[in-house]
Design an enzyme around this catalytic site. Structure first.
Site, short mmCIF file in Angstrom:
data_model
loop_
_atom_site.label_atom_id
_atom_site.label_comp_id
_atom_site.label_asym_id
_atom_site.label_seq_id
_atom_site.Cartn_x
_atom_site.Cartn_y
_atom_site.Cartn_z
N GLN A 40 -70.32 -79.10 -69.70
CA GLN A 40 -70.77 -77.70 -69.57
C GLN A 40 -69.82 -76.72 -70.25
O GLN A 40 -70.20 -75.58 -70.51
CB GLN A 40 -70.93 -77.31 -68.10
CG GLN A 40 -72.10 -77.97 -67.41
CD GLN A 40 -73.46 -77.49 -67.89
OE1 GLN A 40 -73.59 -76.45 -68.55
NE2 GLN A 40 -74.49 -78.24 -67.58
N SER A 42 -71.88 -83.70 -74.45
CA SER A 42 -73.30 -84.02 -74.59
C SER A 42 -73.96 -83.09 -75.60
O SER A 42 -73.78 -81.87 -75.54
CB SER A 42 -73.98 -83.86 -73.23
OG SER A 42 -75.37 -83.98 -73.35
N GLY A 43 -74.76 -83.65 -76.52
CA GLY A 43 -75.39 -82.85 -77.57
C GLY A 43 -76.43 -81.85 -77.06
O GLY A 43 -76.51 -80.72 -77.55
N HIS A 44 -77.21 -82.26 -76.06
CA HIS A 44 -78.36 -81.40 -75.72
C HIS A 44 -77.96 -80.15 -74.93
O HIS A 44 -78.80 -79.28 -74.70
CB HIS A 44 -79.45 -82.21 -75.00
CG HIS A 44 -79.18 -82.55 -73.57
ND1 HIS A 44 -79.72 -81.83 -72.53
CD2 HIS A 44 -78.45 -83.53 -73.01
CE1 HIS A 44 -79.32 -82.38 -71.39
NE2 HIS A 44 -78.55 -83.40 -71.66
N CYS A 69 -80.67 -82.30 -62.25
CA CYS A 69 -80.80 -83.65 -61.66
C CYS A 69 -81.15 -83.59 -60.20
O CYS A 69 -81.84 -84.45 -59.69
CB CYS A 69 -79.51 -84.43 -61.76
SG CYS A 69 -78.60 -84.12 -63.20
N THR A 113 -77.14 -100.62 -82.36
CA THR A 113 -77.21 -100.00 -83.68
C THR A 113 -76.95 -98.50 -83.58
O THR A 113 -77.53 -97.83 -82.73
CB THR A 113 -78.61 -100.26 -84.30
OG1 THR A 113 -78.80 -101.66 -84.33
CG2 THR A 113 -78.72 -99.68 -85.70
N THR A 117 -73.87 -88.52 -69.55
CA THR A 117 -73.86 -89.54 -68.49
C THR A 117 -73.20 -90.81 -69.00
O THR A 117 -72.34 -91.40 -68.33
CB THR A 117 -75.31 -89.84 -68.05
OG1 THR A 117 -75.87 -88.63 -67.53
CG2 THR A 117 -75.38 -90.92 -66.99
N ASN A 159 -71.21 -77.39 -63.33
CA ASN A 159 -72.57 -77.16 -63.84
C ASN A 159 -73.43 -76.30 -62.93
O ASN A 159 -74.44 -75.78 -63.36
CB ASN A 159 -73.26 -78.51 -64.10
CG ASN A 159 -73.17 -79.45 -62.93
OD1 ASN A 159 -72.09 -79.77 -62.44
ND2 ASN A 159 -74.32 -79.88 -62.43
C1 LIG Z 1 -71.22 -81.38 -65.98
C2 LIG Z 1 -72.22 -82.37 -66.49
N1 LIG Z 1 -71.82 -83.61 -66.77
C3 LIG Z 1 -72.67 -84.54 -67.25
C4 LIG Z 1 -73.99 -84.25 -67.48
C5 LIG Z 1 -74.91 -85.32 -68.00
O1 LIG Z 1 -75.17 -85.14 -69.36
P1 LIG Z 1 -76.43 -85.85 -70.07
O2 LIG Z 1 -77.64 -85.11 -69.60
O3 LIG Z 1 -76.16 -85.68 -71.53
O4 LIG Z 1 -76.42 -87.26 -69.66
C6 LIG Z 1 -74.47 -82.96 -67.18
C7 LIG Z 1 -75.90 -82.62 -67.35
O5 LIG Z 1 -76.43 -81.78 -66.68
C8 LIG Z 1 -73.55 -81.99 -66.69
O6 LIG Z 1 -73.94 -80.75 -66.41
#
Ligand SMILES: Cc1ncc(COP(=O)(O)O)c(C=O)c1O
Length: 380
Positions: A178, A198-200, A320, A236, A70, A149
């Site tokens: 994704q 994104s790491g997670h 989301c 930081t 994000t 996604n």
């Molecule tokens: C295509 C896409 N972009 C951005 C994000 C947002 O990533 P984060 O959860 O690391 O903010 C997601 C999370 O579902 C995603 O699927």
């Protein structure tokens, strides 16, 4: 538990957690500090940056650590819009972006930018020609996701990048959250100048991520403060998070996604033959880990909870929007009707899943779906 919600988030890899703990313990000093623990922390942070850059075949100075997808998307889009606003005020994106792109563009609209939302075809794919048609003299940025996604549809990033070669004044941003590590994307060949990761989503940690920013591109920072990350992300630095991210990126790049693709295709074949099932994923043009399917006349959330009772975890559309009662915007834009869009569930796999889990999932569906369909028929 059978976990098929890897597009919402993945389980952190044990080695990523170990890296985080070791780095937090040993390099806890502030990397901006002048003393030797601070300088050691800084060297460690720069090593993580260099590792990610080498894996992506770019320069270390082009990697900006952020708090995830994000934030990377906001920084890329708003940062470019604010920096280049005197060059133009038109941005092209798509109607199927994640909210972190979509809502960012909506915010910019309120600030006087003009946004074109290019629509997908019935398979959920954007056409490069439609992007080109939307270009005006005022266009400063094109932002297109790599992999959707919700449906897993792969977007023609390389083709769009080649097309944009003819428009050097237009920046190209890709939300690769994704697709990264799952669907190959050659950054240099595709002309991508900004890329969010994104790491997670990669068995890394929540709150970690990076933005690739090509050296020649300028961005206006969104945060005011100490000027860390070359002035683009004050605050930081998350040294241990960066090291854990480097580990997760390496693991993702080493992971063979073919077994995942085989399981996804096996599930697809099982479901495709069944009455009442409509599959939204264009399987031959999709990422290896995502399958979106609706069962006519049911509600996605009812199926999610019924599967959950059998310890099988899937989601409705995206994490989301899954708590909002609205049908999926992405599916609607593909021309899927509201009822079918509200019936969708998303199955998303990772390399840890097995074919046995897929078999159990199909068995569970076979037990659940007739009851749901019977209830539906009674309602009609
Ligand atoms: C295509 C896409 N972009 C951005 C994000 C947002 O990533 P984060 O959860 O690391 O903010 C997601 C999370 O579902 C995603 O699927």
């Amino acid at each position: 538990m059978i976990y098929f919600d890897n597009s919402a988030t993945t389980k952190p890899d044990q080695s990523v957690l170990e890296t985080f703990i070791k780095a937090s313990t040993r390099f806890f000093a502030n990397p901006s500090s002048l003393h030797y623990p601070g300088m050691e922390a800084e060297r460690f942070l720069e090593k993580a940056r260099q590792q990610i850059a080498s894996l992506c075949r770019v320069s270390a100075e082009e990697i900006i650590f952020t708090g995830g997808g994000t934030e990377s998307n906001n920084l890329a889009i708003k940062g470019a819009a604010y920096f280049y606003k005197n060059r133009g005020r038109h941005i092209i994106t798509t109607a199927i972006e994640h909210p972190s792109v979509f809502e960012t563009c909506r915010d910019l609209e309120k600030e006087g930018f003009r946004i074109t939302y290019v629509k997908p075809d019935a398979n959920g794919a954007i056409q490069a020609a439609d992007v080109q048609q939307a270009i005006t003299d005022d266009t400063i940025l094109v932002s297109v996701m790599h992999v959707n996604n919700e449906t897993g549809a792969i977007q023609p990033v390389e083709e769009i990048g080649r097309m944009l070669d003819a428009y050097p004044q237009i920046l190209f941003h890709v939300d690769a959250v994704q697709g990264f590590g799952k669907v190959p994307l050659d950054l240099l060949k595709s002309g991508v100048q900004l890329m969010s990761v994104s790491g997670h989503k990669l068995h890394g940690l929540k709150g970690t991520g990076f933005l690739y920013k090509q050296r020649s591109v300028n961005l206006a920072p969104l945060l005011s403060g100490g000027g860390q990350e070359r002035g683009l992300r004050s605050g930081t630095e998350q040294t241990a998070g960066a090291a854990s991210l480097a580990k997760a990126v390496r693991l993702a790049m080493e992971t063979d996604m073919n077994p995942v693709l085989e399981i996804t295709r096996w599930i697809y074949k099982e479901l495709a033959g069944r009455p009442d099932f409509v599959i939204h994923t264009p399987i031959s043009q999709a990422a290896p880990h995502i399958l979106s399917v609706s069962i006519k006349g049911t509600k996605g959330e009812v199926l999610v909870h019924a599967l959950e009772k059998k310890n099988i975890i899937v989601s409705t559309t995206s994490a989301c929007s899954s708590k909002q009662a609205k049908p999926s915007r992405v599916l609607q834009k593909m021309g899927v009707n509201n009822d079918l869009a509200a019936a969708a569930i998303r199955i998303s796999l990772s390399a840890g899943n097995t074919i046995q889990e897929a078999e159990q999932f199909i068995e569970a569906l076979d037990r659940i779906v007739p009851t749901l369909v019977k209830k539906r028929n009674e309602r009609i």
